[in-house]
Motif scaffolding. Structure first.
Motif, short mmCIF file in Angstrom:
data_model
loop_
_atom_site.label_atom_id
_atom_site.label_comp_id
_atom_site.label_asym_id
_atom_site.label_seq_id
_atom_site.Cartn_x
_atom_site.Cartn_y
_atom_site.Cartn_z
N GLU A 75 6.84 15.09 -10.03
CA GLU A 75 8.06 14.29 -10.12
C GLU A 75 9.02 14.64 -8.99
OE1 GLU A 75 10.87 11.55 -11.08
OE2 GLU A 75 8.76 11.67 -11.70
N TRP A 76 9.09 15.91 -8.63
CA TRP A 76 9.91 16.28 -7.48
C TRP A 76 9.48 15.49 -6.25
CZ3 TRP A 76 10.29 22.37 -7.16
CH2 TRP A 76 10.72 22.87 -8.41
N ALA A 77 8.16 15.50 -6.02
CA ALA A 77 7.63 14.82 -4.84
C ALA A 77 7.90 13.32 -4.90
CB ALA A 77 6.13 15.09 -4.70
N ALA A 78 7.73 12.73 -6.07
CA ALA A 78 7.95 11.29 -6.20
C ALA A 78 9.39 10.93 -5.82
CB ALA A 78 7.64 10.84 -7.63
N SER B 87 0.83 -1.20 0.00
CA SER B 87 0.00 0.00 0.00
C SER B 87 0.87 1.25 0.00
CB SER B 87 -0.89 0.04 1.25
OG SER B 87 -1.82 -1.02 1.25
N GLU B 88 0.34 2.32 -0.56
CA GLU B 88 0.99 3.62 -0.37
C GLU B 88 0.64 4.11 1.02
OE1 GLU B 88 1.15 7.53 -3.03
OE2 GLU B 88 -0.68 7.44 -1.82
N TRP B 89 1.68 4.39 1.81
CA TRP B 89 1.46 4.94 3.14
C TRP B 89 1.33 6.45 3.03
CZ3 TRP B 89 5.00 2.44 7.39
CH2 TRP B 89 4.85 1.05 7.36
N VAL B 90 0.35 7.00 3.71
CA VAL B 90 0.18 8.45 3.75
C VAL B 90 0.49 8.89 5.18
CG1 VAL B 90 -1.37 10.39 3.35
CG2 VAL B 90 -1.58 8.30 1.96
N LEU B 91 1.52 9.69 5.32
CA LEU B 91 1.94 10.19 6.63
C LEU B 91 2.15 11.69 6.55
CD1 LEU B 91 4.02 7.44 5.94
CD2 LEU B 91 4.01 7.54 8.43
N HIS B 92 2.16 12.32 7.71
CA HIS B 92 2.50 13.73 7.80
C HIS B 92 3.81 13.85 8.54
CE1 HIS B 92 1.60 18.00 7.58
NE2 HIS B 92 2.18 18.10 8.77
N ALA B 93 4.83 14.46 7.90
CA ALA B 93 6.18 14.52 8.46
C ALA B 93 6.69 13.10 8.70
CB ALA B 93 6.23 15.35 9.74
N ALA B 94 6.79 12.34 7.61
CA ALA B 94 7.11 10.92 7.69
C ALA B 94 8.43 10.64 8.39
CB ALA B 94 7.14 10.32 6.27
N GLU C 82 3.27 16.68 4.70
CA GLU C 82 4.04 17.84 5.16
C GLU C 82 5.09 18.24 4.14
OE1 GLU C 82 7.39 19.73 7.64
OE2 GLU C 82 7.42 17.94 6.38
N LEU C 83 5.83 17.26 3.61
CA LEU C 83 6.84 17.54 2.60
C LEU C 83 6.19 18.04 1.31
CD1 LEU C 83 9.71 17.55 1.62
CD2 LEU C 83 9.59 15.06 1.32
N ALA C 84 5.03 17.51 0.98
CA ALA C 84 4.30 18.01 -0.18
C ALA C 84 3.96 19.49 -0.02
CB ALA C 84 3.03 17.20 -0.39
N GLY C 85 3.58 19.87 1.19
CA GLY C 85 3.27 21.27 1.44
C GLY C 85 4.49 22.15 1.27
N ALA D 107 -5.68 16.10 -2.19
CA ALA D 107 -5.65 17.53 -2.48
C ALA D 107 -4.23 18.02 -2.73
CB ALA D 107 -6.28 18.31 -1.31
N MET D 108 -3.27 17.53 -1.95
CA MET D 108 -1.89 17.92 -2.14
C MET D 108 -1.34 17.38 -3.46
SD MET D 108 -1.28 19.96 0.24
CE MET D 108 0.29 20.23 -0.57
N SER D 109 -1.75 16.19 -3.83
CA SER D 109 -1.31 15.62 -5.11
C SER D 109 -1.78 16.49 -6.27
CB SER D 109 -1.83 14.19 -5.25
OG SER D 109 -1.41 13.62 -6.47
N GLU D 110 -3.03 16.96 -6.20
CA GLU D 110 -3.54 17.85 -7.24
C GLU D 110 -2.76 19.16 -7.27
OE1 GLU D 110 -7.76 18.50 -7.51
OE2 GLU D 110 -8.19 16.55 -6.58
N GLU D 111 -2.45 19.69 -6.09
CA GLU D 111 -1.70 20.95 -6.02
C GLU D 111 -0.30 20.80 -6.61
OE1 GLU D 111 -0.91 24.88 -5.47
OE2 GLU D 111 -2.85 23.89 -5.27
#
Length: 452
Positions: A230-233, A130-137, A158-161, A218-222
Protein backbone atom coordinates in the motif's frame (compact mmCIF):
# COMPACT_ATOMS: atom_id res chain seq x y z
CA UNK A 1 23.23 12.67 -3.84
CA UNK A 2 21.34 12.71 -0.58
CA UNK A 3 22.52 14.92 2.23
CA UNK A 4 24.29 12.86 4.94
CA UNK A 5 21.67 14.18 7.35
CA UNK A 6 18.22 14.47 5.73
CA UNK A 7 17.19 17.13 8.22
CA UNK A 8 19.99 19.44 7.15
CA UNK A 9 19.64 21.47 3.98
CA UNK A 10 22.25 20.61 1.35
CA UNK A 11 23.93 23.20 -0.86
CA UNK A 12 24.21 21.53 -3.18
CA UNK A 13 27.43 -11.61 -27.04
CA UNK A 14 25.05 -14.48 -26.66
CA UNK A 15 21.89 -14.71 -28.76
CA UNK A 16 20.27 -17.32 -26.55
CA UNK A 17 17.53 -16.20 -24.13
CA UNK A 18 18.85 -15.22 -20.70
CA UNK A 19 18.00 -17.01 -17.53
CA UNK A 20 15.36 -14.85 -15.88
CA UNK A 21 16.14 -15.63 -12.28
CA UNK A 22 18.35 -17.48 -9.85
CA UNK A 23 17.73 -20.94 -8.57
CA UNK A 24 15.91 -21.19 -5.27
CA UNK A 25 19.07 -21.99 -3.32
CA UNK A 26 20.58 -18.71 -4.51
CA UNK A 27 18.35 -16.80 -2.11
CA UNK A 28 19.10 -16.40 1.56
CA UNK A 29 15.80 -17.36 3.17
CA UNK A 30 13.81 -16.68 0.01
CA UNK A 31 10.87 -14.31 -0.25
CA UNK A 32 9.29 -15.98 2.72
CA UNK A 33 12.10 -15.07 5.09
CA UNK A 34 10.43 -14.40 8.46
CA UNK A 35 13.01 -11.98 9.80
CA UNK A 36 11.94 -9.12 7.55
CA UNK A 37 15.31 -8.82 5.79
CA UNK A 38 15.20 -8.32 2.01
CA UNK A 39 15.92 -11.32 -0.16
CA UNK A 40 19.57 -11.31 -1.26
CA UNK A 41 21.18 -13.17 -4.15
CA UNK A 42 24.54 -14.60 -3.13
CA UNK A 43 25.36 -16.93 -6.03
CA UNK A 44 27.28 -15.80 -9.13
CA UNK A 45 25.07 -13.77 -11.43
CA UNK A 46 24.37 -14.60 -15.06
CA UNK A 47 25.49 -11.82 -17.44
CA UNK A 48 22.95 -10.29 -19.79
CA UNK A 49 24.85 -9.58 -23.00
CA UNK A 50 22.24 -9.51 -25.78
CA UNK A 51 18.49 -8.82 -25.88
CA UNK A 52 16.19 -11.78 -26.46
CA UNK A 53 15.03 -10.12 -29.67
CA UNK A 54 18.60 -9.75 -30.94
CA UNK A 55 20.15 -6.56 -32.21
CA UNK A 56 17.63 -3.76 -32.65
CA UNK A 57 17.65 -0.68 -34.86
CA UNK A 58 15.77 2.42 -33.71
CA UNK A 59 12.34 2.84 -35.27
CA UNK A 60 12.31 6.08 -37.30
CA UNK A 61 9.37 5.65 -39.73
CA UNK A 62 6.04 7.24 -38.63
CA UNK A 63 4.13 4.54 -40.51
CA UNK A 64 6.00 1.86 -38.60
CA UNK A 65 5.10 3.71 -35.38
CA UNK A 66 1.43 3.54 -36.35
CA UNK A 67 1.73 -0.18 -37.06
CA UNK A 68 3.33 -0.65 -33.64
CA UNK A 69 0.50 1.24 -31.98
CA UNK A 70 -2.07 -0.94 -33.75
CA UNK A 71 -0.23 -4.10 -32.70
CA UNK A 72 -0.15 -2.95 -29.07
CA UNK A 73 -3.88 -2.25 -29.09
CA UNK A 74 -4.69 -5.56 -30.76
CA UNK A 75 -2.77 -7.60 -28.21
CA UNK A 76 -4.24 -5.93 -25.13
CA UNK A 77 -4.17 -2.42 -23.73
CA UNK A 78 -3.86 -3.58 -20.09
CA UNK A 79 -0.61 -5.52 -20.47
CA UNK A 80 2.27 -4.04 -18.41
CA UNK A 81 4.87 -2.26 -20.47
CA UNK A 82 8.50 -1.52 -19.59
CA UNK A 83 9.77 1.91 -20.60
CA UNK A 84 13.02 3.82 -20.40
CA UNK A 85 14.42 6.97 -21.97
CA UNK A 86 17.90 8.19 -22.80
CA UNK A 87 18.70 11.90 -22.76
CA UNK A 88 21.86 13.88 -23.42
CA UNK A 89 22.29 15.51 -20.04
CA UNK A 90 25.61 17.29 -19.85
CA UNK A 91 25.71 17.72 -23.62
CA UNK A 92 22.43 19.38 -24.59
CA UNK A 93 20.43 22.21 -23.06
CA UNK A 94 17.12 20.40 -23.46
CA UNK A 95 16.12 17.47 -21.31
CA UNK A 96 14.25 15.78 -24.17
CA UNK A 97 14.41 12.07 -24.84
CA UNK A 98 16.70 11.10 -27.70
CA UNK A 99 15.86 7.40 -27.48
CA UNK A 100 12.92 5.62 -25.87
CA UNK A 101 12.99 1.91 -25.11
CA UNK A 102 9.77 -0.10 -24.85
CA UNK A 103 9.19 -3.76 -24.06
CA UNK A 104 6.01 -5.74 -23.77
CA UNK A 105 6.08 -9.51 -23.71
CA UNK A 106 3.58 -9.80 -26.57
CA UNK A 107 5.44 -7.51 -28.98
CA UNK A 108 8.99 -7.76 -27.67
CA UNK A 109 11.44 -4.87 -27.38
CA UNK A 110 11.35 -1.75 -29.54
CA UNK A 111 13.73 1.20 -29.71
CA UNK A 112 12.10 4.49 -30.72
CA UNK A 113 13.82 7.60 -32.08
CA UNK A 114 11.67 10.58 -30.98
CA UNK A 115 13.84 12.98 -32.99
CA UNK A 116 13.16 11.26 -36.32
CA UNK A 117 9.54 10.48 -35.42
CA UNK A 118 8.69 13.97 -34.19
CA UNK A 119 6.77 12.60 -31.20
CA UNK A 120 5.42 9.33 -29.86
CA UNK A 121 1.81 10.45 -29.34
CA UNK A 122 0.39 7.71 -31.63
CA UNK A 123 1.35 5.22 -28.92
CA UNK A 124 -0.55 7.03 -26.15
CA UNK A 125 -3.95 5.34 -26.75
CA UNK A 126 -2.26 1.94 -26.80
CA UNK A 127 -0.30 2.56 -23.59
CA UNK A 128 -2.59 4.78 -21.56
CA UNK A 129 -4.34 1.89 -19.76
CA UNK A 130 -1.21 -0.21 -19.24
CA UNK A 131 0.82 -0.19 -16.07
CA UNK A 132 4.13 1.43 -16.96
CA UNK A 133 7.19 -0.14 -15.39
CA UNK A 134 10.10 2.28 -15.08
CA UNK A 135 13.26 2.57 -13.04
CA UNK A 136 13.61 5.97 -11.32
CA UNK A 137 10.43 7.17 -13.00
CA UNK A 138 10.79 10.79 -11.89
CA UNK A 139 13.83 11.10 -14.16
CA UNK A 140 11.95 10.02 -17.29
CA UNK A 141 8.32 11.09 -16.92
CA UNK A 142 8.92 14.69 -18.01
CA UNK A 143 10.76 13.81 -21.23
CA UNK A 144 8.23 11.07 -22.03
CA UNK A 145 5.42 13.59 -21.57
CA UNK A 146 7.26 15.99 -23.89
CA UNK A 147 7.28 13.16 -26.44
CA UNK A 148 3.52 12.69 -26.03
CA UNK A 149 3.36 9.81 -23.53
CA UNK A 150 1.76 10.01 -20.08
CA UNK A 151 1.00 7.07 -17.76
CA UNK A 152 -2.31 6.07 -16.21
CA UNK A 153 -0.52 3.96 -13.61
CA UNK A 154 3.07 2.93 -13.01
CA UNK A 155 5.46 0.82 -10.98
CA UNK A 156 8.84 2.33 -10.16
CA UNK A 157 11.40 -0.39 -9.42
CA UNK A 158 13.94 2.05 -7.99
CA UNK A 159 11.43 3.53 -5.55
CA UNK A 160 10.24 0.03 -4.69
CA UNK A 161 13.80 -0.84 -3.77
CA UNK A 162 14.02 2.19 -1.48
CA UNK A 163 10.76 1.35 0.27
CA UNK A 164 11.95 -2.24 0.70
CA UNK A 165 15.15 -1.02 2.35
CA UNK A 166 17.50 -2.58 -0.18
CA UNK A 167 21.06 -1.30 0.19
CA UNK A 168 21.62 -0.53 -3.52
CA UNK A 169 18.74 0.53 -5.75
CA UNK A 170 20.40 1.19 -9.11
CA UNK A 171 18.99 -0.90 -11.93
CA UNK A 172 22.07 -3.12 -12.19
CA UNK A 173 22.32 -3.93 -8.47
CA UNK A 174 18.57 -4.58 -8.20
CA UNK A 175 18.54 -6.91 -11.21
CA UNK A 176 21.51 -8.77 -9.76
CA UNK A 177 20.04 -9.02 -6.28
CA UNK A 178 16.48 -9.91 -7.22
CA UNK A 179 16.95 -11.87 -10.47
CA UNK A 180 20.51 -13.16 -10.33
CA UNK A 181 21.43 -11.40 -13.58
CA UNK A 182 24.11 -8.81 -14.28
CA UNK A 183 23.76 -5.81 -16.56
CA UNK A 184 26.77 -4.09 -18.02
CA UNK A 185 26.58 -0.36 -17.45
CA UNK A 186 28.59 2.39 -19.02
CA UNK A 187 26.61 4.42 -21.55
CA UNK A 188 23.97 6.08 -19.36
CA UNK A 189 25.83 9.40 -19.32
CA UNK A 190 26.65 9.35 -23.04
CA UNK A 191 25.56 11.90 -25.63
CA UNK A 192 22.43 10.18 -26.93
CA UNK A 193 21.77 13.03 -29.35
CA UNK A 194 24.44 11.80 -31.79
CA UNK A 195 23.40 9.96 -34.93
CA UNK A 196 23.85 7.21 -35.80
CA UNK A 197 23.94 5.68 -32.37
CA UNK A 198 26.69 3.07 -31.89
CA UNK A 199 25.51 -0.53 -31.87
CA UNK A 200 26.87 -1.24 -28.39
CA UNK A 201 24.85 1.71 -27.08
CA UNK A 202 21.69 0.28 -28.65
CA UNK A 203 22.34 -3.09 -27.02
CA UNK A 204 22.86 -1.36 -23.68
CA UNK A 205 19.60 0.59 -24.14
CA UNK A 206 17.58 -2.49 -25.05
CA UNK A 207 18.91 -4.41 -22.06
CA UNK A 208 17.69 -1.67 -19.73
CA UNK A 209 14.10 -2.85 -20.36
CA UNK A 210 14.92 -6.51 -21.05
CA UNK A 211 13.96 -7.83 -17.61
CA UNK A 212 12.22 -4.79 -16.14
CA UNK A 213 8.86 -6.60 -16.00
CA UNK A 214 10.46 -9.55 -14.21
CA UNK A 215 12.11 -7.14 -11.79
CA UNK A 216 8.77 -5.46 -11.19
CA UNK A 217 7.23 -8.81 -10.26
CA UNK A 218 10.06 -9.67 -7.89
CA UNK A 219 9.90 -6.26 -6.23
CA UNK A 220 6.12 -6.52 -5.89
CA UNK A 221 6.55 -9.82 -4.04
CA UNK A 222 9.20 -8.29 -1.79
CA UNK A 223 6.98 -5.31 -0.94
CA UNK A 224 4.08 -7.65 -0.16
CA UNK A 225 6.33 -9.73 2.09
CA UNK A 226 7.18 -6.59 4.03
CA UNK A 227 3.55 -5.36 4.12
CA UNK A 228 4.51 -2.29 2.10
CA UNK A 229 2.37 -2.78 -1.01
CA UNK A 230 0.00 0.00 0.00
CA UNK A 231 2.90 2.35 0.66
CA UNK A 232 4.18 1.70 -2.85
CA UNK A 233 0.73 2.11 -4.41
CA UNK A 234 0.37 5.56 -2.84
CA UNK A 235 3.87 6.58 -3.90
CA UNK A 236 3.32 5.45 -7.47
CA UNK A 237 -0.03 7.24 -7.66
CA UNK A 238 1.64 10.42 -6.43
CA UNK A 239 4.20 10.17 -9.23
CA UNK A 240 1.44 9.84 -11.83
CA UNK A 241 -0.56 12.80 -10.51
CA UNK A 242 2.37 15.09 -9.73
CA UNK A 243 2.14 18.46 -11.52
CA UNK A 244 5.07 19.70 -13.61
CA UNK A 245 7.96 21.01 -11.56
CA UNK A 246 7.53 24.78 -11.19
CA UNK A 247 10.23 27.05 -12.55
CA UNK A 248 12.91 27.79 -10.00
CA UNK A 249 13.07 31.33 -8.61
CA UNK A 250 16.40 32.93 -9.54
CA UNK A 251 17.92 29.79 -11.05
CA UNK A 252 21.22 31.64 -11.42
CA UNK A 253 21.64 31.24 -7.67
CA UNK A 254 22.51 27.59 -8.35
CA UNK A 255 25.82 28.64 -9.89
CA UNK A 256 28.66 26.64 -8.36
CA UNK A 257 30.83 28.79 -6.09
CA UNK A 258 28.15 31.40 -5.44
CA UNK A 259 28.14 30.53 -1.72
CA UNK A 260 31.45 32.39 -1.45
CA UNK A 261 29.94 35.60 -2.85
CA UNK A 262 28.42 38.05 -0.37
CA UNK A 263 28.69 41.28 -2.38
CA UNK A 264 25.49 42.33 -4.16
CA UNK A 265 27.36 43.83 -7.14
CA UNK A 266 29.24 40.56 -7.61
CA UNK A 267 25.93 38.69 -7.43
CA UNK A 268 24.63 40.96 -10.19
CA UNK A 269 27.61 39.97 -12.35
CA UNK A 270 26.80 36.31 -11.76
CA UNK A 271 23.17 36.92 -12.68
CA UNK A 272 24.00 38.76 -15.91
CA UNK A 273 26.63 36.27 -17.04
CA UNK A 274 24.38 33.33 -16.16
CA UNK A 275 21.47 34.87 -18.10
CA UNK A 276 23.62 35.61 -21.15
CA UNK A 277 25.06 32.10 -21.07
CA UNK A 278 21.60 30.58 -20.71
CA UNK A 279 20.30 32.46 -23.74
CA UNK A 280 23.18 31.19 -25.87
CA UNK A 281 22.92 27.63 -24.54
CA UNK A 282 19.19 27.50 -25.15
CA UNK A 283 19.53 28.85 -28.69
CA UNK A 284 22.27 26.37 -29.59
CA UNK A 285 20.88 23.50 -27.49
CA UNK A 286 24.19 23.05 -25.72
CA UNK A 287 24.60 22.30 -22.02
CA UNK A 288 25.33 25.66 -20.31
CA UNK A 289 28.57 24.53 -18.70
CA UNK A 290 29.90 23.75 -22.17
CA UNK A 291 29.28 27.36 -23.19
CA UNK A 292 30.91 28.86 -20.10
CA UNK A 293 31.76 26.94 -16.91
CA UNK A 294 30.42 28.07 -13.56
CA UNK A 295 33.97 28.50 -12.31
CA UNK A 296 34.56 31.22 -14.92
CA UNK A 297 31.37 33.04 -13.90
CA UNK A 298 32.36 32.98 -10.24
CA UNK A 299 35.90 34.18 -11.09
CA UNK A 300 34.54 37.08 -13.12
CA UNK A 301 32.20 38.05 -10.29
CA UNK A 302 35.07 38.11 -7.81
CA UNK A 303 37.35 40.12 -10.11
CA UNK A 304 34.67 42.48 -11.50
CA UNK A 305 36.76 43.45 -14.57
CA UNK A 306 35.93 46.85 -16.04
CA UNK A 307 37.46 46.33 -19.48
CA UNK A 308 38.06 43.58 -22.02
CA UNK A 309 41.84 43.19 -21.52
CA UNK A 310 41.32 42.60 -17.80
CA UNK A 311 38.61 40.04 -18.49
CA UNK A 312 40.85 38.17 -20.93
CA UNK A 313 43.50 37.74 -18.25
CA UNK A 314 41.15 35.62 -16.14
CA UNK A 315 41.30 31.80 -16.30
CA UNK A 316 39.01 30.29 -18.96
CA UNK A 317 38.31 33.69 -20.55
CA UNK A 318 41.85 33.68 -21.95
CA UNK A 319 41.13 30.50 -23.92
CA UNK A 320 40.50 30.55 -27.66
CA UNK A 321 36.83 29.55 -27.39
CA UNK A 322 35.97 32.21 -24.81
CA UNK A 323 37.94 34.90 -26.57
CA UNK A 324 35.49 34.58 -29.47
CA UNK A 325 32.64 35.39 -27.07
CA UNK A 326 34.55 37.92 -24.98
CA UNK A 327 32.48 40.90 -26.14
CA UNK A 328 29.31 39.11 -25.08
CA UNK A 329 30.63 38.35 -21.61
CA UNK A 330 32.06 41.84 -21.14
CA UNK A 331 28.74 43.36 -22.13
CA UNK A 332 26.97 41.27 -19.48
CA UNK A 333 29.48 42.31 -16.82
CA UNK A 334 29.14 45.97 -17.80
CA UNK A 335 25.38 45.76 -17.37
CA UNK A 336 25.87 44.51 -13.83
CA UNK A 337 28.45 47.18 -13.01
CA UNK A 338 26.13 49.96 -14.21
CA UNK A 339 23.04 48.84 -12.28
CA UNK A 340 21.78 51.28 -9.64
CA UNK A 341 22.07 50.03 -6.07
CA UNK A 342 18.33 49.52 -5.76
CA UNK A 343 18.35 46.98 -8.62
CA UNK A 344 21.11 44.79 -7.23
CA UNK A 345 19.98 41.32 -6.13
CA UNK A 346 19.75 40.60 -2.40
CA UNK A 347 22.32 38.28 -0.90
CA UNK A 348 19.55 35.97 0.32
CA UNK A 349 16.04 35.37 -0.98
CA UNK A 350 13.18 35.83 1.42
CA UNK A 351 11.67 32.52 2.49
CA UNK A 352 8.32 31.59 3.98
CA UNK A 353 9.82 28.53 5.62
CA UNK A 354 11.86 28.11 8.79
CA UNK A 355 15.50 29.23 8.88
CA UNK A 356 18.29 26.71 8.29
CA UNK A 357 18.38 24.14 11.08
CA UNK A 358 21.97 25.09 11.87
CA UNK A 359 20.69 28.42 13.21
CA UNK A 360 17.88 27.06 15.37
CA UNK A 361 19.97 26.69 18.53
CA UNK A 362 20.60 30.44 18.55
CA UNK A 363 17.28 31.64 17.14
CA UNK A 364 14.93 29.23 18.89
CA UNK A 365 16.49 26.76 21.37
CA UNK A 366 13.12 25.16 22.06
CA UNK A 367 12.68 24.39 18.34
CA UNK A 368 16.21 22.96 18.25
CA UNK A 369 15.33 20.65 21.13
CA UNK A 370 12.14 19.59 19.38
CA UNK A 371 14.08 18.83 16.21
CA UNK A 372 16.58 16.72 18.15
CA UNK A 373 13.72 14.71 19.65
CA UNK A 374 11.93 14.36 16.31
CA UNK A 375 15.10 13.30 14.54
CA UNK A 376 15.81 10.64 17.16
CA UNK A 377 12.26 9.24 16.99
CA UNK A 378 12.06 9.28 13.19
CA UNK A 379 15.50 7.71 12.82
CA UNK A 380 14.41 4.90 15.11
CA UNK A 381 11.25 4.47 13.02
CA UNK A 382 13.36 4.32 9.84
CA UNK A 383 15.47 1.53 11.31
CA UNK A 384 12.39 -0.30 12.56
CA UNK A 385 10.56 -0.36 9.22
CA UNK A 386 13.78 -0.68 7.17
CA UNK A 387 13.03 2.30 4.92
CA UNK A 388 15.23 5.39 4.41
CA UNK A 389 14.06 8.36 6.43
CA UNK A 390 13.81 10.62 3.40
CA UNK A 391 11.26 8.18 1.93
CA UNK A 392 9.25 8.10 5.16
CA UNK A 393 8.73 11.86 5.15
CA UNK A 394 10.27 14.81 3.33
CA UNK A 395 12.83 16.48 5.63
CA UNK A 396 11.49 19.93 4.71
CA UNK A 397 8.04 18.94 6.02
CA UNK A 398 9.58 17.79 9.30
CA UNK A 399 11.37 21.12 9.66
CA UNK A 400 8.14 23.03 9.07
CA UNK A 401 6.10 20.89 11.45
CA UNK A 402 8.73 21.07 14.20
CA UNK A 403 9.37 24.79 13.79
CA UNK A 404 5.70 25.59 14.41
CA UNK A 405 5.88 23.58 17.62
CA UNK A 406 2.21 22.58 17.60
CA UNK A 407 1.39 19.66 19.88
CA UNK A 408 -1.93 19.13 18.08
CA UNK A 409 -1.93 15.94 16.03
CA UNK A 410 -4.41 17.52 13.62
CA UNK A 411 -2.07 20.48 13.06
CA UNK A 412 0.92 18.26 12.39
CA UNK A 413 -1.11 16.08 10.03
CA UNK A 414 -2.33 19.16 8.16
CA UNK A 415 1.21 20.48 7.86
CA UNK A 416 2.37 17.22 6.31
CA UNK A 417 -0.70 16.98 4.10
CA UNK A 418 -0.20 20.51 2.79
CA UNK A 419 3.26 19.43 1.69
CA UNK A 420 1.80 16.50 -0.29
CA UNK A 421 2.81 13.80 2.16
CA UNK A 422 1.00 10.56 1.47
CA UNK A 423 -1.50 9.04 3.89
CA UNK A 424 0.85 6.21 4.89
CA UNK A 425 3.61 8.70 5.66
CA UNK A 426 1.33 10.87 7.77
CA UNK A 427 0.01 7.89 9.72
CA UNK A 428 3.53 6.75 10.59
CA UNK A 429 5.30 10.03 11.28
CA UNK A 430 2.76 12.61 12.48
CA UNK A 431 2.31 11.03 15.95
CA UNK A 432 6.09 11.02 16.48
CA UNK A 433 6.46 14.65 15.42
CA UNK A 434 3.56 15.67 17.66
CA UNK A 435 5.13 13.85 20.59
CA UNK A 436 8.48 15.55 19.96
CA UNK A 437 6.74 18.94 19.86
CA UNK A 438 4.88 18.31 23.10
CA UNK A 439 7.65 16.80 25.23
CA UNK A 440 11.00 18.23 24.09
CA UNK A 441 12.34 21.10 26.19
CA UNK A 442 15.50 23.08 25.46
CA UNK A 443 18.44 21.51 27.24
CA UNK A 444 16.79 18.15 27.83
CA UNK A 445 17.91 16.50 24.60
CA UNK A 446 21.59 15.72 24.14
CA UNK A 447 22.48 15.16 20.50
CA UNK A 448 25.27 16.19 18.13
CA UNK A 449 24.92 19.73 16.78
CA UNK A 450 23.08 19.98 13.48
CA UNK A 451 25.39 21.35 10.80
CA UNK A 452 24.77 22.66 7.35
Amino acid sequence: MLSPDPFVESDIPSDSPPVLGPTSDSIVGGLGTPDGAPAVVVSASVPLLMPRDGRLAPLTDPLALTRLANALVASGVHTPVALDAERASGYRYSARAYLVQLRREDVGSVLLDPIALGDLAPLQPALSQSEWVLHAASQDLACLAEAGLKPHSLFDTELAGRLAGLPRVGLGPLVEQMLGLSLEKGHGAADWSIRPLPEDWLIYAALDVEVLIELRDAMSEELARQDKSEWAAQEFAALVSAPPTPARIDPWRRTSGIHKIRDRRALAIIRELWTSRDEMARKRDIAPHRVLPDSAIAAAAAAAPTDLPTLLKLPVFSGRMQRRQADRWMFAISRALQLPEVDLPPVHLASDGPPPVSRWKDKNPEAAARMAAAREALSALSAQVNTPLENLVAPELVRRAVWTGSDSLADVEQCLLSGNARAWQIALTAPLIRLANSTAVAGQVNSPPISQ
